[in-house]
Design a protein around this motif. Structure first.
Motif, PDB file in Angstrom:
ATOM      1  N   GLY A  99       0.826  -1.200   0.000  1.00 58.77           N
ATOM      2  CA  GLY A  99       0.000   0.000   0.000  1.00 58.77           C
ATOM      3  C   GLY A  99       0.861   1.251   0.000  1.00 58.77           C
ATOM      4  N   ASP A 100       0.599   2.142   0.930  1.00 57.86           N
ATOM      5  CA  ASP A 100       1.363   3.383   1.029  1.00 57.86           C
ATOM      6  C   ASP A 100       2.482   3.317   2.058  1.00 57.86           C
ATOM      7  N   GLU A 101       2.679   2.160   2.661  1.00 65.23           N
ATOM      8  CA  GLU A 101       3.670   2.025   3.720  1.00 65.23           C
ATOM      9  C   GLU A 101       5.088   2.060   3.137  1.00 65.23           C
ATOM     10  N   VAL A 154       6.600   7.187  10.539  1.00 62.52           N
ATOM     11  CA  VAL A 154       6.471   6.007   9.682  1.00 62.52           C
ATOM     12  C   VAL A 154       7.130   6.286   8.325  1.00 62.52           C
ATOM     13  N   GLY A 155       8.219   7.038   8.363  1.00 62.45           N
ATOM     14  CA  GLY A 155       8.916   7.437   7.146  1.00 62.45           C
ATOM     15  C   GLY A 155       9.753   6.322   6.560  1.00 62.45           C
ATOM     16  N   GLY A 156      10.286   6.598   5.419  1.00 60.22           N
ATOM     17  CA  GLY A 156      11.124   5.636   4.727  1.00 60.22           C
ATOM     18  C   GLY A 156      11.191   5.981   3.256  1.00 60.22           C
ATOM     19  N   PHE A 157      11.178   4.958   2.424  1.00 58.54           N
ATOM     20  CA  PHE A 157      11.316   5.153   0.982  1.00 58.54           C
ATOM     21  C   PHE A 157      10.255   4.386   0.216  1.00 58.54           C
ATOM     22  N   ARG A 158       9.845   4.992  -0.891  1.00 59.51           N
ATOM     23  CA  ARG A 158       8.923   4.377  -1.848  1.00 59.51           C
ATOM     24  C   ARG A 158       9.475   4.626  -3.240  1.00 59.51           C
TER      25      ARG A 158
END
Length: 166
Positions: free
Chosen positions: A43-45, A83-87
């Motif tokens: 999803g958007d995670e 809940v940051g990170g990379f997409r």
């Protein structure tokens, strides 16, 4: 006696022959990081940098040097916050191996004289240049055909799972 030494001595190859076409470690790890993000997309995670680094056996410091050019090129997007990170910034179908490699190490050419903007003094008289240019074009076209999605499909089909070396 001197003649024997001369015959057995190794000559240093010309500078142009000493370079080898190699895919840099940064480009290889960039591919691995992008495949990690793509294969863990839910999803958007976003995928955290720590999770990417841990699963790929990289230091977070090295990973940070990899993600900067990928973000600048519009391949990867960072998400701030708890809940940051990379997409991925675009679909895996739209990210090619050529784009990844050139993002990390610049334009690819199998010979210096074929690099964009290169001027070779022998260009007009070089009989081999056309052949090397054809090989260079084929090499670039092959990398341009390989997408993240195609690599992920190979994994899904059981072809060398989790082996992202190029």
């Amino acid at each position: 006696m001197k003649q024997a030494k001369t015959l057995g001595a190794r000559r240093t190859p010309p500078a142009c022959a000493q370079k080898a076409l190699k895919i840099s470690a940064k480009a290889r790890y960039a591919l691995r990081a992008l495949l990690d993000v793509a294969s863990h997309a839910r999803g958007d995670e976003p995928r955290t940098g720590a999770a990417i680094a841990a699963s790929q056996g990289l230091s977070e410091k090295f990973l940070s040097r990899i993600v900067i050019p990928l973000r600048q090129r519009g391949i990867l997007r960072s998400v701030r916050g708890n809940v940051g990170g990379f997409r991925l910034a675009k679909s895996p179908e739209d990210i090619t191996l050529l784009e990844i490699v050139e993002t990390m190490q610049g334009p690819l050419a199998i010979l210096d004289c074929l690099a964009p903007g290169a001027k070779c003094p022998r260009e007009e008289n070089c009989l081999a240049r056309g052949v090397w240019a054809d090989v260079n074009t084929s090499f670039r076209n092959t990398l341009a055909k390989v997408t993240l999605a195609a690599i992920l499909r190979r994994e899904a089909n059981g072809e060398r799972p989790h082996d992202y070396c190029i």
